[in-house]
Design a protein around this motif. Structure first.
Motif, PDB file in Angstrom:
ATOM      1  N   ARG A 122       0.740  -1.323  -0.153  1.00  0.00           N
ATOM      2  CA  ARG A 122       0.111   0.261   0.029  1.00  0.00           C
ATOM      3  C   ARG A 122       0.938   1.124  -0.030  1.00  0.00           C
ATOM      4  N   LEU A 125       1.694   2.780  -3.276  1.00  0.00           N
ATOM      5  CA  LEU A 125       0.542   3.055  -4.082  1.00  0.00           C
ATOM      6  C   LEU A 125      -0.057   4.559  -3.769  1.00  0.00           C
ATOM      7  N   ARG A 158      -3.881   0.461 -10.459  1.00  0.00           N
ATOM      8  CA  ARG A 158      -3.472   1.324  -9.522  1.00  0.00           C
ATOM      9  C   ARG A 158      -1.806   1.718  -9.578  1.00  0.00           C
ATOM     10  N   LYS A 161      -1.717   4.525 -12.382  1.00  0.00           N
ATOM     11  CA  LYS A 161      -2.571   5.745 -12.036  1.00  0.00           C
ATOM     12  C   LYS A 161      -1.486   6.524 -10.949  1.00  0.00           C
TER      13      LYS A 161
END
Length: 191
Positions: A122, A125, A158, A161
């Motif tokens: 995480r 990201l 992700r 992005k």
């Protein structure tokens, strides 16, 4: 794990295969070879995530100056002792994102190969990660991010992005390795 029949070595974390090299320490995984090809021409490469060190080793043997970062210090010893990672590879024990936040250094290319199991952590990201990666690249530098999923999966979306938020134009490249699929997300910083 070392094969008795051919001397090849594999590094598993549970059921996940991270590294597979022949008896001479040469990489045998398609996605690692695809990453190496995508990094061709770079004279300096930052590798985020070490595992058995096969990507760092392949690059170093071609004369590339390699710095590898991993949050598991034991991975460096494992990579050197069991998988033949050259002594010339600079190893840094640190969290990848924290390292990017603090380093003043720049590289011709960055390979991102960090995982929490098969997932992208995480912390990698967050919206600022793309900018941190771009800042660590020399003008015209290339970024190659390995994702253990198919090209149109949510994890790949992700990553794309994150890189688009930094003004990069990432492209997806699917890599099939025996029965497992990985996707390389590749972007270049404008020179």
């Amino acid at each position: 794990m070392q094969s008795r029949s051919d001397g090849s070595r594999r590094y598993f974390d549970g059921t996940i295969l991270y590294t597979h090299v022949d008896s001479e320490g040469r990489n045998l995984l398609d996605y690692v070879s695809a990453m190496e090809r995508a990094l061709e021409g770079a004279r300096s490469v930052l590798v985020l995530g070490t595992a058995g060190g096969s990507l760092a080793s392949q690059l170093s043997r071609r004369g590339v100056r390699v710095t590898t970062v991993d949050n598991v210090a034991a991975s460096f010893d494992l990579a050197r002792r069991w998988f033949g990672m050259p002594a010339e590879v600079q190893c840094v024990h640190a969290d990848a994102r924290a390292f990017l936040n603090e380093t003043p250094d720049r590289w011709d290319a960055i390979a991102v190969d960090v995982f929490d199991g098969v997932d992208v952590p995480r912390a990698m990201l967050g919206p600022e990660v793309g900018a941190l990666l771009a800042k660590a690249l020399n003008p015209g530098g290339r970024l190659v991010w390995n994702v253990a999923d198919d090209a149109w999966s949510l994890p790949v979306f992700r990553v794309v992005k994150v890189l688009r938020a930094a003004g990069l134009a990432p492209k997806r490249r699917a890599v099939l390795d025996e029965t497992a699929g990985n996707t390389l997300v590749i972007a270049t910083v404008k020179g």
